[in-house]
Design a protein around this motif. Structure first.
Motif, PDB file in Angstrom:
ATOM      1  N   PHE A  64       0.827  -1.216   0.000  1.00 41.04           N
ATOM      2  CA  PHE A  64       0.000   0.000   0.000  1.00 41.04           C
ATOM      3  C   PHE A  64       0.856   1.258   0.000  1.00 41.04           C
ATOM      4  O   PHE A  64       0.563   2.224  -0.712  1.00 41.04           O
ATOM      5  N   GLU A  65       1.919   1.266   0.808  1.00 40.04           N
ATOM      6  CA  GLU A  65       2.805   2.436   0.855  1.00 40.04           C
ATOM      7  C   GLU A  65       3.471   2.669  -0.496  1.00 40.04           C
ATOM      8  O   GLU A  65       3.540   3.807  -0.975  1.00 40.04           O
ATOM      9  N   GLU A  66       3.970   1.598  -1.103  1.00 35.29           N
ATOM     10  CA  GLU A  66       4.608   1.713  -2.422  1.00 35.29           C
ATOM     11  C   GLU A  66       3.598   2.198  -3.453  1.00 35.29           C
ATOM     12  O   GLU A  66       3.910   3.037  -4.306  1.00 35.29           O
ATOM     13  N   ASN A  67       2.369   1.697  -3.368  1.00 36.09           N
ATOM     14  CA  ASN A  67       1.311   2.115  -4.284  1.00 36.09           C
ATOM     15  C   ASN A  67       1.019   3.611  -4.138  1.00 36.09           C
ATOM     16  O   ASN A  67       0.840   4.316  -5.141  1.00 36.09           O
ATOM     17  N   GLU A  68       1.001   4.085  -2.912  1.00 39.11           N
ATOM     18  CA  GLU A  68       0.745   5.514  -2.674  1.00 39.11           C
ATOM     19  C   GLU A  68       1.878   6.371  -3.251  1.00 39.11           C
ATOM     20  O   GLU A  68       1.625   7.409  -3.873  1.00 39.11           O
ATOM     21  N   LYS A  69       3.124   5.931  -3.082  1.00 42.35           N
ATOM     22  CA  LYS A  69       4.262   6.669  -3.663  1.00 42.35           C
ATOM     23  C   LYS A  69       4.153   6.718  -5.187  1.00 42.35           C
ATOM     24  O   LYS A  69       4.359   7.768  -5.802  1.00 42.35           O
TER      25      LYS A  69
END
Length: 111
Positions: A64-69
């Motif tokens: 999720f964090e990578e997706n947000e970046k």
């Protein structure tokens, strides 16, 4: 000859110990041990499942964090693309006006 393994085990105990034991009591103890072993196995399986669940949760949060970046980066690239396209349209319209002016000059020169 014994019919099942519980009777065989109970008779074997009587033979070796020299004491007479209650076979029902022995069966209850065996069942308790089996129940305890199953409950310990279930607890171990439960702990393993909790660990797997925690690992998957952490992996999911990382994704999720990578997706947000990546979403933020894509948004910036989209804005940059819009700005470049706007500059391109301005230059094209300027070239169109220059071309139209040159065509007018040529047409007037012919007349």
């Amino acid at each position: 000859m014994c019919v099942n393994s519980t009777e065989w085990s109970a008779s074997r105990i009587h033979y070796f110990s020299g004491k007479k034991k209650n076979p029902k009591k022995f069966r209850v103890q065996v069942h308790r041990l089996a129940w305890r072993k199953r409950s310990e196995e279930k607890a171990a399986v439960g702990k393993n499942m909790e660990l797997k669940n925690l690992k998957l949760y952490m992996e999911n949060m990382s994704i999720f964090e990578e997706n947000e970046k990546l979403r933020k980066k894509a948004n910036l690239l989209h804005q940059e693309n819009i700005a470049l396209f706007s500059e391109f349209e301005k230059k094209i319209s300027l070239l169109d006006r220059v071309s139209a002016t040159l065509n007018l000059i040529k047409d007037r020169a012919r007349v």
